[in-house]
Every structure is written in C-alpha cells, then in structure tokens.
Design an enzyme around this catalytic site. Sequence first.
Site, mmCIF file in Angstrom:
data_model
loop_
_atom_site.group_PDB
_atom_site.id
_atom_site.type_symbol
_atom_site.label_atom_id
_atom_site.label_comp_id
_atom_site.label_asym_id
_atom_site.label_seq_id
_atom_site.Cartn_x
_atom_site.Cartn_y
_atom_site.Cartn_z
ATOM 1 N N HIS A 227 -10.137 -5.578 30.107
ATOM 2 C CA HIS A 227 -9.595 -6.735 30.822
ATOM 3 C C HIS A 227 -8.092 -6.634 31.035
ATOM 4 O O HIS A 227 -7.502 -7.478 31.714
ATOM 5 C CB HIS A 227 -9.950 -8.039 30.088
ATOM 6 C CG HIS A 227 -9.225 -8.242 28.785
ATOM 7 N ND1 HIS A 227 -9.775 -7.915 27.564
ATOM 8 C CD2 HIS A 227 -8.000 -8.754 28.507
ATOM 9 C CE1 HIS A 227 -8.917 -8.215 26.605
ATOM 10 N NE2 HIS A 227 -7.837 -8.732 27.146
ATOM 11 N N ASP A 255 -15.818 -4.198 27.598
ATOM 12 C CA ASP A 255 -14.381 -4.467 27.589
ATOM 13 C C ASP A 255 -13.654 -3.240 27.060
ATOM 14 O O ASP A 255 -13.131 -3.235 25.958
ATOM 15 C CB ASP A 255 -14.054 -5.702 26.750
ATOM 16 C CG ASP A 255 -12.622 -6.196 27.009
ATOM 17 O OD1 ASP A 255 -11.959 -5.639 27.908
ATOM 18 O OD2 ASP A 255 -12.193 -7.143 26.325
ATOM 19 N N GLY A 335 -1.566 -10.816 23.716
ATOM 20 C CA GLY A 335 -0.772 -9.600 23.654
ATOM 21 C C GLY A 335 -1.366 -8.552 22.731
ATOM 22 O O GLY A 335 -1.043 -7.370 22.814
ATOM 23 N N SER A 337 -4.517 -7.766 22.725
ATOM 24 C CA SER A 337 -5.662 -7.145 23.395
ATOM 25 C C SER A 337 -5.497 -5.641 23.529
ATOM 26 O O SER A 337 -4.417 -5.143 23.875
ATOM 27 C CB SER A 337 -5.833 -7.742 24.796
ATOM 28 O OG SER A 337 -6.547 -8.939 24.758
ATOM 29 N N SER A 352 -10.686 -7.046 21.730
ATOM 30 C CA SER A 352 -11.119 -7.670 22.977
ATOM 31 C C SER A 352 -10.626 -9.105 23.066
ATOM 32 O O SER A 352 -9.815 -9.449 23.911
ATOM 33 C CB SER A 352 -12.645 -7.618 23.090
ATOM 34 O OG SER A 352 -13.086 -8.328 24.225
#
Length: 383
Positions: A227, A255, A335, A337, A352
């Site tokens: 993402h 993801d 942040g 991720s 994720s």
Amino acid sequence: MRRTTVLRSCLSAALLLSTVAAGAATQASAAPAPTAADRAAASPGLITAMQRDLGLSRAQATARLKAETKARTVERAAERAAGGSYGGSWFEAKSGKLVVAITDDARRTAVQATGARVTLVEHSERQLDAAMARIDRLDAPSGVSGWHVDAKSSSVVVGVVSAQKDDNDVQAFVARAREAGPVTVTETAKAPRTFAAGTVGGDPYYTGNVRCSIGFSVYGGFVTAGHCGQPSASVRGWDGSYIGNFQGSSFPDNDYAWVNVGSGWWTVPVVLGWGTVSDQLVRGSGEAPVGASVCRSGSTTHWHCGTVLAKNETVNYSQGAVHQMTKTSVCAEPGDSGGSFISGDQAQGVTSGGWGNCSSGGETWHQPINEILNRYGLTLHTA
C-alpha cells in the site's frame, strides 16, 4: 546518502566482519559453534526490548528465545508426524513448549516424539482452512475487522468492532460465516488501518507524499508494504535522493512490494535498532509459531516487541480485504508501514496495518516474508 546511513552501513559491515572473525576463532579453538538460539539470545538490546514490552526478566527473555528457536524446528516435524489429523499449533510461553492440536489420538505418540505437547481438537487444519476459504468469498462490512484460523479453539475466529457488533450487516456476515464452518466471534476495539503517513522527518523512504519504512534487504533491493506505492513509482531517501523504483506491488488482496536499490544506496542484512537496541543481523526466515515473541522496527515508533497472536488472517481494511496475514500484539503508528518484523534473528514479515498506537497499545498485522520472496522470486539478504 546521508552520513548516518553510511555510518550504519559501516557498523553493519563491522558487525558482519566480527561475526566472521568469531566463527574463525571458534574453528581455530575447536570449540562448539554457537547455535542460532545462542546467537539470538546473545543480543543485549533484544533482551532489553523483550523485558520492556513483554514484562520478562533478563533470564526469562533469554530462555524464551532459546525455546522459541527450538519450537520452530519442532513445528515442522510435528506437522509431518500428525499427518491429516494436524489441527494447528502454538507456542506456550509458560511451559516453553510447542503445543500441537490433532484430531486423531492414534497420532499422539508420534507427535510427542518430536518434543511437542499434544491436545485433541474437533477439526483438522485442512477443514478449518476450507471454512476460511469459504468465508474469504463473502463481502465483509466495515464493522468486521477480519478473520483467521485459530488452532486453540479449533474454529475460524471472526473479529467484529465492538461499537458495530449489533449492526445488521455485521450480524448478517456472521450468520453467513457460521454456515461456512465452525466460527467463534470476538470483539475488537477498533477497525484496522494501514500505517502509511504524510511526509515528515525521520529515517524513512518516500514515494509521492507518503512515508513508509524499509522491510528487509533482498539481493537487488528491499521488500516493503504494497500500500506504500504502485509499480514503477519512484522511491526517495530521507534527504530526497533517488533510491530506486517499485518493481512490484500488490494491495489489497495482498500487502507486499519490492523496490530496487541503486544510485549509491546498497543493502545489508540488518534490521535497525534505532539506538533502542543493537542493530539485528538477519540470518534466515524461519517462521515463528503462534505464541512466540516477535519485534518490529519502523521509522516512526522504532523498536517494539510482542507476541504472534494468529496466522493466515484475512484483514478487512477500508480499501479491501488482505489475506494470509499474521496478527501480533505489537504496536505501530503511521509511517511504520513496510517495516521489519523479526523473531530472534529470523525475518518474519513487513508491517501492514493495525489499530491503536504505541502509547495506549494495539495490534498490528504483517505480511509474511516468505510469501513475498516466493511471489517475486527474491532472495533474502542474510548474514
């Protein structure tokens, strides 16, 4: 590339060289080589983080890491021994043992011989996976946070957001899920969300106005969350310098993504400790069982630890469902991720999303690393 990045790379290289030197010294003295469990337990920073986040003493944290390393090996052997009666497994922190669920008591002796504890359950993992697949075909409303196979309850656990549990659409989904197979319903505090963020300072990478975190080095680049960027999107370092481009990306449904690295940037088999713990060398991607400890590194909240709560969970984000995720009790914030999940010295996956934060707590999901490597034909960069 900034000075601190160069410094970290030099430190990482020194760490690698010291590992090689230590190995040479071991051979020269004919002493037994340290095991993976010994190496994992030898990291003072990791022990400190586990003490802080899991409420363990130093001795308990050290013993747990050794037991979890053994459990990873036992899990593979126990599944083979259980055959078609295998109902799943989990690490039991209190006993330091792997618990294996079986549907046929005739398999008990063979499974126990692997070093696992055994418990009888009603449904095999194969039956639960089939029920999970049927539920995956349903359209879930926003009040359903996700679902996963749970070996302890021998059912598919469906999570609903507490504030929306009486919603008609939620109730209808639960009813359809029960028709698909054995279901247990639990409540969650909030709906999950991804942890990408707008541009701020820190130690991130950027694509467009989104900040995310590097996951793990692979030969030729690094893996991260899907993402965070679309294929061909340009990736910049903290100072705006060009790193590479997204070579592959999938979200939702999955993801995960990977980015090529060039233009003066390079990769090392290290997860940053951010000064909270020592930088951690990555030596493989052995999957930790449910119940095992796991730690996460990200550009916003840096280093935090928790435990694996579930595997193969479908997470129902607002953008769409993501499948085969691992659920943990580790906190995260925007942040983080794409950042690293690691257990001992074994890579687990990339961050994720989740719910909550690192002040009040929460839960976070990661996309398993081995699935990403297999999808794109990548090789994990290991020490």
